[in-house]
Every structure is written in structure tokens, then in C-alpha cells.
Design an enzyme around this catalytic site. Sequence first.
Site, PDB file in Angstrom:
ATOM      1  CD  GLU A  63      -2.957   0.880   2.339  1.00 34.11           C
ATOM      2  OE1 GLU A  63      -3.669  -0.140   2.408  1.00 34.11           O
ATOM      3  OE2 GLU A  63      -2.973   1.791   3.181  1.00 34.11           O
ATOM      4  CG  ASP A  64       1.528   2.985   3.142  1.00 35.58           C
ATOM      5  OD1 ASP A  64       0.568   3.345   2.441  1.00 35.58           O
ATOM      6  OD2 ASP A  64       1.452   2.819   4.363  1.00 35.58           O
TER       7      ASP A  64
END
Length: 177
Positions: A63-64
Amino acid sequence: MEIKALIHCADFSAKKHKDQRRRDPEKTPYINHPIGVAHILTEEAGITDINVIQAALLHDTVEDTNTTIEEIKEEFGEEIAGIVDELSDDKNLPKAERKRLQIVHAPSASPKAKLVKLADKLYNLRDLQRTKPEGWTSERVEEYFIWAAKVIDGLRGTNKQMEASLDELFKARNISI
Ligand code: NDP
Ligand code: ZN
């Protein structure tokens, strides 16, 4: 060997998150978060399933950071990649929609993903309780707690200890659950 597998995840995650910081005023290194989530699972929730702890260490890499699910699959296998995939929001969607989908998807998550999600929310809510991120108003913190309570509603019946700790946090802020 389990210890090798765990350190492989911690090392992979530390390298991927190396340039990131948390949103607290101290700008804590980001890696404190996935390690802390894994620690909640082993120390507070009584979890010993290695795949759950490995997924916790890796849970924000896709996600990051630039990490792909394929990369996780190659390094750590199908099962862990599957859990991490469940824990990764679709970054092509607008933020508000991603937050709405977390509420909708929580009840149908796998038991292993639900455990990591509970520990993730517990860590983030404790972080917010400790200090307000720079630029956040009290209203924004309150909105975050209310949203998290809705996500957690769909994760109940998964782990007594973490759910009790989350309930205490909500009670302290008068959020009805
Ligand atoms: P963000 O998603 O931007 O930030 C929260 C996330 O940041 C957490 O879920 C956590 O995710 C990570 N994080 C990093 N450091 C910390 C920390 N110290 N404490 C807690 N979490 C941390 O915030 P919002 O949830 O508010 O999402 C943005 C939404 O808010 C948008 O929909 C936007 O429109 C709206 N918004 C609202 C405002 C308001 O005043 N009400 C103002 C601006 C935007 P992880 O586990 O992945 O690290
Ligand atoms: Zn997280």
C-alpha cells in the site's frame, strides 16, 4: 526455520519503508509501526501463527511503497502474499472510497487478515491517542476514531484481547460501539 523467515520479513520491510516517517510530530521511523503491529499480535493477542506475524511485518509495503504483490509472492510465497493483498487498499481509488470499502470488506476478510487488521487499528488508534499528527484538528482525530470503530465492527469475533483493548479506547472517547 521460523526465526529466519521472520528476520527476512523485518529486513525486507525495513528496506522498503526506509525513507518513510510516521505522521506524529516526532516523525518516528515508519518501520516502528509494522514491528509494533507484529508485537501486539505476539504479546497481547497470543498469536503464534508465523504467517500472520510475517504478514503483519509486511502489511503496509504494497500500500505505501513501490512493492508489488508479485514481489511478496516470490519472496514469501502464496499464503503471505494473499494476506498482504487483503490488507492493501486499491490506491487507484479516491481516499474516501477506499475508506468506505474498508468498512464494507472487513466482514468478509480471511481470519488471518482480520487479526492483522485489528492489530493495525489498535496500533494506529493508540498512536492518535498519544499525540495528534501535525496539521490534524481534534475533529479529524475524532472522525478517524468513528471510522475505525465501523471497520472494527466488521472484524468482531476474531480476538478477545484486541477487541477488549479497542473497546476500552472507544469507551474513553465516548464512541458508541
Ligand atoms: P490518513 O489516511 O491520511 O492518515 C491516517 C493513516 O496514517 C493511518 O490509517 C495510518 O495508516 C497512518 N499513520 C501514520 N502515522 C500515524 C499516526 N501517528 N497515528 C495514526 N495513524 C498514522 O488520514 P484520514 O484517515 O484522515 O484519511 C484522509 C481522509 O480524511 C480523506 O478522506 C480526506 O478527505 C479526509 N480529510 C479530513 C480532514 C478533516 O479535518 N476531517 C482534513 C483532511 C482530509 P497505516 O497503518 O497505513 O500507516
Ligand atoms: Zn498499518
